[in-house]
Design an enzyme around this catalytic site. Structure first.
Site, PDB file in Angstrom:
ATOM      1  CD1 TRP A 155      -8.598  13.644   4.918  1.00 14.75           C
ATOM      2  CD2 TRP A 155      -8.272  15.498   3.725  1.00 14.75           C
ATOM      3  NE1 TRP A 155      -9.696  14.459   5.103  1.00 14.75           N
ATOM      4  CE2 TRP A 155      -9.527  15.604   4.377  1.00 14.75           C
ATOM      5  CE3 TRP A 155      -7.856  16.555   2.928  1.00 14.75           C
ATOM      6  CZ2 TRP A 155     -10.361  16.720   4.248  1.00 14.75           C
ATOM      7  CZ3 TRP A 155      -8.670  17.660   2.801  1.00 14.75           C
ATOM      8  CH2 TRP A 155      -9.918  17.733   3.453  1.00 14.75           C
ATOM      9  CB  ALA A 174      -6.537  -0.660   6.967  1.00 11.56           C
ATOM     10  CE1 TYR A 175     -13.289  -4.259   2.233  1.00 11.36           C
ATOM     11  CE2 TYR A 175     -14.035  -2.071   2.860  1.00 11.36           C
ATOM     12  CZ  TYR A 175     -14.143  -3.196   2.064  1.00 11.36           C
ATOM     13  OH  TYR A 175     -15.121  -3.246   1.101  1.00 11.36           O
ATOM     14  CB  THR A 199      -8.538   6.548   9.927  1.00 12.51           C
ATOM     15  OG1 THR A 199      -9.208   7.513   9.114  1.00 12.51           O
ATOM     16  CG2 THR A 199      -9.614   5.726  10.636  1.00 12.51           C
ATOM     17  CG  ASP A 200      -9.460  11.687   9.123  1.00 13.76           C
ATOM     18  OD1 ASP A 200      -9.148  10.603   8.565  1.00 13.76           O
ATOM     19  OD2 ASP A 200     -10.031  12.611   8.520  1.00 13.76           O
ATOM     20  CG  ASP A 256      -5.070 -14.437   5.808  1.00  8.65           C
ATOM     21  OD1 ASP A 256      -5.461 -13.301   6.159  1.00  8.65           O
ATOM     22  OD2 ASP A 256      -5.832 -15.408   5.661  1.00  8.65           O
ATOM     23  CB  ILE A 257      -2.893  -9.768   9.170  1.00  7.60           C
ATOM     24  CG1 ILE A 257      -3.930  -8.946   8.395  1.00  7.60           C
ATOM     25  CG2 ILE A 257      -1.475  -9.452   8.735  1.00  7.60           C
ATOM     26  CD1 ILE A 257      -3.805  -7.442   8.637  1.00  7.60           C
ATOM     27  CE1 TYR A 271     -10.755   2.738   6.930  1.00  2.82           C
ATOM     28  CE2 TYR A 271     -11.346   5.061   7.131  1.00  2.82           C
ATOM     29  CZ  TYR A 271     -10.382   4.063   7.060  1.00  2.82           C
ATOM     30  OH  TYR A 271      -9.057   4.402   7.139  1.00  2.82           O
ATOM     31  N   GLY A 322       0.823  -1.209   0.000  1.00  5.81           N
ATOM     32  CA  GLY A 322       0.000   0.000   0.000  1.00  5.81           C
ATOM     33  C   GLY A 322       0.853   1.253   0.000  1.00  5.81           C
TER      34      GLY A 322
END
Length: 290
Positions: free
Chosen positions: A151, A60-61, A101-102, A36-37, A126, A10
């Site tokens: 972002w 992450a998804y 994440t925010d 595979d976590i 999410y 990523g």
């Protein structure tokens, strides 16, 4: 020291590859093909066989809209898998560095930067599953540093900057929302900060939740205007619009600016201003396209 990076293909994972070049530590970069976590046994085996001291979880998804229809998968990747990593590295007396994440914020009408101890009020699946991931880390009792960011963009993969570079160079006009405010984050800046913390062992004794985005504040409209300006895409007429002109399954945070005071005071690192980092990324992208 042995460091395991998950989600290495990523944006942040690729930037960590750049940052870690030349390190005397042993970095092991994995993505789903190598590890595979969501498989707790596989994670434990990887950690034990490689004597992992630190895991940096970049996996992450992250598809915000799709998460609304794939709640179970989002929960599996953003919470259950995180617990697998926490349990495994704890068993090896190591440390977990986790990226959040925010989007754990957003329901309340904030108008001041969000602090680390502020209650999470996510507006969609999410954000909720990422908050669950943070909670799983806390429940596990593992030594951990959680970095919430926002972002994220880079030279790698799909992201807002690359999308807008394309649109502003091919469309005569464009509407972009101006009623969602936050701060862009250049993934290389975050990767460099994480690398510095690992390289100087500053994760030891500094467990906790931290916020990291670039300095400054803007809307998606402002962000797009700067992308076009720095790229020289001046022919596109970019106009501000309201979020409701782009219907979505999830309500995104209208204000998710992150307060970085704790990060700067703890680690003694300067955080670049968002436009300075954007210029660097666009310059790199333009050179790569030659």
């Amino acid at each position: 020291m042995n460091i395991l990076i998950t989600g290495a293909n990523g944006q942040l994972g690729n930037c960590l590859r750049n940052a870690a070049k030349g390190s005397n530590d042993n970095y092991i970069f994995t993505d789903v093909a190598e590890l595979d976590i969501t498989n707790a046994d596989a994670v434990m085996k990887m950690v034990k066989e490689n004597d992992i001291n630190v895991i940096v979880n970049c996996a992450a998804y992250t598809n915000v809209d799709a998460a609304e229809d794939n709640r179970d998968l989002a929960e599996l990747l953003n919470a259950t898998a995180v617990r697998n990593l926490a349990d495994a590295v704890k068993a090896n007396d190591g440390t977990l560095i986790h990226i959040s994440t925010d989007y754990v914020f957003g329901k309340e009408p904030y108008n001041v930067p969000c602090r680390e101890d502020q209650k999470g009020t996510p507006t969609g699946v999410y954000g909720m599953t990422k908050l669950h991931g943070e909670q799983q880390i806390e429940k596990s009792g593992v030594k951990a540093l959680i970095f919430r960011t926002a972002w994220l963009y880079s030279e790698y993969g799909k992201n807002f900057v690359k999308t807008m570079l394309n649109l502003t160079s091919t469309k005569p006009e464009l509407k972009v929302v101006f009623d969602q405010t936050g701060t862009p984050t250049y993934a290389q800046d975050l990767a460099d900060a994480i690398f510095h913390i690992i390289e100087n062992r500053k994760f030891e004794g500094n467990e906790g939740v931290y916020h990291y985005s670039n300095e400054g504040v803007c809307s998606w409209f402002d962000f797009t205007k700067m992308i076009a300006e720095y790229a020289g895409n001046t022919a596109c007429d970019i106009q501000p619009c309201h979020s409701d002109e782009f219907p979505s399954k999830v309500k995104r945070p209208s204000y998710s600016v992150l307060d970085k005071t704790k990060f700067k005071e703890t680690f003694g690192l300067k955080v670049p201003y968002w436009t300075d980092s954007l210029k660097i990324c666009i310059k790199n992208l333009k050179e790569d396209s030659k």
